[in-house]
Motif scaffolding. Sequence first.
Motif, PDB file in Angstrom:
ATOM      1  N   VAL A 112      44.179  41.396  46.984  1.00 30.97           N
ATOM      2  CA  VAL A 112      43.722  40.092  46.498  1.00 30.97           C
ATOM      3  C   VAL A 112      44.642  39.711  45.337  1.00 30.97           C
ATOM      4  CG1 VAL A 112      41.878  38.901  45.237  1.00 30.97           C
ATOM      5  CG2 VAL A 112      41.312  40.363  47.194  1.00 30.97           C
ATOM      6  N   GLU A 113      45.351  38.594  45.492  1.00 31.40           N
ATOM      7  CA  GLU A 113      46.248  38.193  44.403  1.00 31.40           C
ATOM      8  C   GLU A 113      45.413  37.735  43.200  1.00 31.40           C
ATOM      9  OE1 GLU A 113      49.241  35.455  45.920  1.00 31.40           O
ATOM     10  OE2 GLU A 113      49.367  36.636  47.764  1.00 31.40           O
ATOM     11  N   LYS A 114      45.891  38.088  42.012  1.00 35.66           N
ATOM     12  CA  LYS A 114      45.135  37.763  40.790  1.00 35.66           C
ATOM     13  C   LYS A 114      44.816  36.274  40.719  1.00 35.66           C
ATOM     14  CE  LYS A 114      45.623  41.283  37.313  1.00 35.66           C
ATOM     15  NZ  LYS A 114      46.421  42.305  38.060  1.00 35.66           N
ATOM     16  N   SER A 115      45.770  35.456  41.184  1.00 33.84           N
ATOM     17  CA  SER A 115      45.594  34.005  41.084  1.00 33.84           C
ATOM     18  C   SER A 115      44.397  33.510  41.898  1.00 33.84           C
ATOM     19  CB  SER A 115      46.860  33.301  41.571  1.00 33.84           C
ATOM     20  OG  SER A 115      47.077  33.615  42.938  1.00 33.84           O
ATOM     21  N   PHE A 116      43.990  34.274  42.927  1.00 36.42           N
ATOM     22  CA  PHE A 116      42.865  33.808  43.762  1.00 36.42           C
ATOM     23  C   PHE A 116      41.611  33.593  42.909  1.00 36.42           C
ATOM     24  CE2 PHE A 116      44.320  36.080  47.964  1.00 36.42           C
ATOM     25  CZ  PHE A 116      45.530  35.413  47.890  1.00 36.42           C
ATOM     26  N   TRP A 117      41.470  34.434  41.867  1.00 36.68           N
ATOM     27  CA  TRP A 117      40.260  34.358  41.031  1.00 36.68           C
ATOM     28  C   TRP A 117      40.262  33.144  40.109  1.00 36.68           C
ATOM     29  CZ3 TRP A 117      36.355  37.063  42.601  1.00 36.68           C
ATOM     30  CH2 TRP A 117      36.540  38.318  43.209  1.00 36.68           C
ATOM     31  N   GLN A 118      41.406  32.455  40.050  1.00 41.67           N
ATOM     32  CA  GLN A 118      41.509  31.275  39.160  1.00 41.67           C
ATOM     33  C   GLN A 118      41.062  29.996  39.867  1.00 41.67           C
ATOM     34  OE1 GLN A 118      42.274  32.149  36.179  1.00 41.67           O
ATOM     35  NE2 GLN A 118      42.770  34.211  36.911  1.00 41.67           N
ATOM     36  N   THR A 119      40.780  30.075  41.156  1.00 47.43           N
ATOM     37  CA  THR A 119      40.508  28.840  41.888  1.00 47.43           C
ATOM     38  C   THR A 119      39.272  28.104  41.355  1.00 47.43           C
ATOM     39  OG1 THR A 119      39.967  27.890  44.033  1.00 47.43           O
ATOM     40  CG2 THR A 119      39.208  30.131  43.662  1.00 47.43           C
ATOM     41  N   PRO A 120      39.383  26.790  41.235  1.00 48.09           N
ATOM     42  CA  PRO A 120      38.211  25.986  40.819  1.00 48.09           C
ATOM     43  C   PRO A 120      37.067  26.066  41.834  1.00 48.09           C
ATOM     44  CG  PRO A 120      40.079  24.569  41.432  1.00 48.09           C
ATOM     45  CD  PRO A 120      40.594  25.971  41.393  1.00 48.09           C
ATOM     46  N   TRP A 121      37.353  26.516  43.064  1.00 49.51           N
ATOM     47  CA  TRP A 121      36.286  26.620  44.073  1.00 49.51           C
ATOM     48  C   TRP A 121      35.252  27.671  43.695  1.00 49.51           C
ATOM     49  CZ3 TRP A 121      36.141  22.454  46.558  1.00 49.51           C
ATOM     50  CH2 TRP A 121      37.298  21.821  47.002  1.00 49.51           C
ATOM     51  N   LEU A 122      35.557  28.507  42.690  1.00 51.29           N
ATOM     52  CA  LEU A 122      34.586  29.519  42.260  1.00 51.29           C
ATOM     53  C   LEU A 122      33.608  29.001  41.207  1.00 51.29           C
ATOM     54  CD1 LEU A 122      36.662  32.828  42.119  1.00 51.29           C
ATOM     55  CD2 LEU A 122      34.594  32.408  43.466  1.00 51.29           C
ATOM     56  N   PRO A 144      22.318  30.305  50.023  1.00 51.84           N
ATOM     57  CA  PRO A 144      22.843  31.662  49.851  1.00 51.84           C
ATOM     58  C   PRO A 144      23.099  31.959  48.374  1.00 51.84           C
ATOM     59  CG  PRO A 144      24.095  30.435  51.514  1.00 51.84           C
ATOM     60  CD  PRO A 144      23.226  29.450  50.797  1.00 51.84           C
ATOM     61  N   ARG A 145      23.081  33.241  48.044  1.00 54.27           N
ATOM     62  CA  ARG A 145      23.463  33.681  46.700  1.00 54.27           C
ATOM     63  C   ARG A 145      24.869  34.272  46.758  1.00 54.27           C
ATOM     64  NH1 ARG A 145      18.818  35.262  48.067  1.00 54.27           N
ATOM     65  NH2 ARG A 145      19.649  37.292  48.683  1.00 54.27           N
ATOM     66  N   VAL A 146      25.696  33.862  45.795  1.00 57.05           N
ATOM     67  CA  VAL A 146      27.064  34.374  45.721  1.00 57.05           C
ATOM     68  C   VAL A 146      27.208  35.191  44.443  1.00 57.05           C
ATOM     69  CG1 VAL A 146      29.511  33.748  45.541  1.00 57.05           C
ATOM     70  CG2 VAL A 146      27.983  32.411  47.016  1.00 57.05           C
ATOM     71  N   HIS A 147      27.693  36.427  44.587  1.00 56.49           N
ATOM     72  CA  HIS A 147      27.897  37.325  43.443  1.00 56.49           C
ATOM     73  C   HIS A 147      29.388  37.583  43.308  1.00 56.49           C
ATOM     74  CE1 HIS A 147      23.595  38.334  44.206  1.00 56.49           C
ATOM     75  NE2 HIS A 147      23.979  38.241  45.458  1.00 56.49           N
ATOM     76  N   ILE A 148      29.895  37.507  42.104  1.00 56.72           N
ATOM     77  CA  ILE A 148      31.334  37.687  41.872  1.00 56.72           C
ATOM     78  C   ILE A 148      31.572  39.004  41.153  1.00 56.72           C
ATOM     79  CG2 ILE A 148      33.348  36.700  40.688  1.00 56.72           C
ATOM     80  CD1 ILE A 148      32.026  33.929  41.161  1.00 56.72           C
ATOM     81  N   ARG A 149      32.394  39.861  41.757  1.00 52.99           N
ATOM     82  CA  ARG A 149      32.688  41.170  41.157  1.00 52.99           C
ATOM     83  C   ARG A 149      34.196  41.362  41.116  1.00 52.99           C
ATOM     84  NH1 ARG A 149      28.275  40.354  40.113  1.00 52.99           N
ATOM     85  NH2 ARG A 149      26.426  41.689  40.254  1.00 52.99           N
ATOM     86  N   LYS A 150      34.778  41.196  39.931  1.00 56.89           N
ATOM     87  CA  LYS A 150      36.244  41.211  39.841  1.00 56.89           C
ATOM     88  C   LYS A 150      36.831  42.609  39.701  1.00 56.89           C
ATOM     89  CE  LYS A 150      36.419  36.531  38.023  1.00 56.89           C
ATOM     90  NZ  LYS A 150      36.916  35.637  36.984  1.00 56.89           N
ATOM     91  N   LEU A 151      35.972  43.633  39.677  1.00 55.89           N
ATOM     92  CA  LEU A 151      36.472  45.011  39.615  1.00 55.89           C
ATOM     93  C   LEU A 151      35.928  45.770  40.820  1.00 55.89           C
ATOM     94  CD1 LEU A 151      36.013  45.686  35.790  1.00 55.89           C
ATOM     95  CD2 LEU A 151      38.161  45.248  37.004  1.00 55.89           C
ATOM     96  N   PHE A 152      36.847  46.310  41.612  1.00 56.12           N
ATOM     97  CA  PHE A 152      36.457  46.962  42.866  1.00 56.12           C
ATOM     98  C   PHE A 152      35.685  48.261  42.621  1.00 56.12           C
ATOM     99  CE2 PHE A 152      37.325  49.988  46.307  1.00 56.12           C
ATOM    100  CZ  PHE A 152      36.948  49.266  47.423  1.00 56.12           C
TER     101      PHE A 152
END
Lengths: 239, 239
Positions: A112-122, A144-152
């Motif tokens: 997952v490229e780091k930049s993906f987490w910068q998207t305004p869609w989040l 639906p519930r969306v959970h964001i976890r930036k550390l694998f």
Amino acid sequence: MNLALLFTEDFVAADHALLAGRRLAHLHSVLKATEGDLVPVGLVDGEMGTGRVLRLTETEALLQVKLTDPPPAPLPLTLVLAMPRPKMFRRVLQTCATLGVKDIWLVNSYKVEKSFWQTPWLSEENLRENLVLGLEQARDTLMPRVHIRKLFKPFVEDELPALLKNTRALVAHPGTSSPCPTHIEGPATLCVGPEGGFIPYEVDKLIEAGCEAVHLGSRILRVETAVPVLVSRLFDAGA
Amino acid sequence: MNLALLFTEDFVAADHALLAGRRLAHLHSVLKATEGDLVPVGLVDGEMGTGRVLRLTETEALLQVKLTDPPPAPLPLTLVLAMPRPKMFRRVLQTCATLGVKDIWLVNSYKVEKSFWQTPWLSEENLRENLVLGLEQARDTLMPRVHIRKLFKPFVEDELPALLKNTRALVAHPGTSSPCPTHIEGPATLCVGPEGGFIPYEVDKLIEAGCEAVHLGSRILRVETAVPVLVSRLFDAGA
């Protein structure tokens, strides 16, 4: 939009809702509604039914709302998804909502490229907008519930084992030897990697947490295709 | 691109191919290939194997090609698809190619807007480009055939009955009473309508031609979601 999803803030009285913006535009341009018409509506996280168009202008529509039917059953699925490329993410999110996935965990992965987490869609607002579009397509109301976890690693070690409990836990991994099961009974947890797949370390960690690695045949599918293929294979799609 | 698809015009000798453009850019930017590397390749409508990078510059790559393996089996499916909205069409085409659909009939329907047929994505060159992208994603070499039929009635009356012969013939029709079958044996023909569905007259004509109307549950899916869901439901996706 096969149903206009209503929120409590749309209601001006117990059974009267006022629509503007996208939902109003849809009434005009697609449904070509006129006063007196019945249009399909649903209350978010509530029942579905019809709205009678009491007043329709260029700036608003007043509907008399009658809710009568339950929404379709949610899929008994927890989807763990490596954060997709932004241009694909929006569609994947809508597709998940349309298919009835109610629990979505967006996780990091080596590819997952780091930049993906910068998207305004989040952003909260954009997530909700795209989930609404997916629900309205399907004629569903359960958000639906969306959970964001930036550390694998902390996610897989500390949270995933509890999520997997009492579910059939799978990680889609092209090239492994077991085919993905079909028509399972009961709930499932499904992990889907990024473009290029989970790396071996990640697959090992997912297996350690309790997942079984499965493949979908020799074809490599894009995430936006793999999700409907997997959901359709695992569950009997209401039929 | 999980495989670079090669065409006869790429070959400068029996086992040497010269790449430029998109496939060259992919070698540089995604695979980060260097001279000596092996990259996955396939010959259109032929076998798959590897290409050894003999020379790599900004303008071309020379590969020594070794073809060793057959492509994955095609799906025994004829897909009859009401012409989708252009912005969706390109993705649907790629998805069909990725899933292994080899026979695609694009047909008119009452709810297909006339303008859809004007899209540049229907040109010979653009059709091929998107099919190639879908094949390269899946690691397949067998080029699908796309047939364009801008008149519904003559197609359904004069051509469809012969296509349906000896296949399980289905039309996906939300709201009908029979669920779509699962894991069928043998070939199928599947008709998928436009946004908003086939109109009753069209469904009747398709049934008259020999199709069985089936549904996928209460959720209404977009064409780009319905195709992978249906394919996955009908066939055992190589697993």
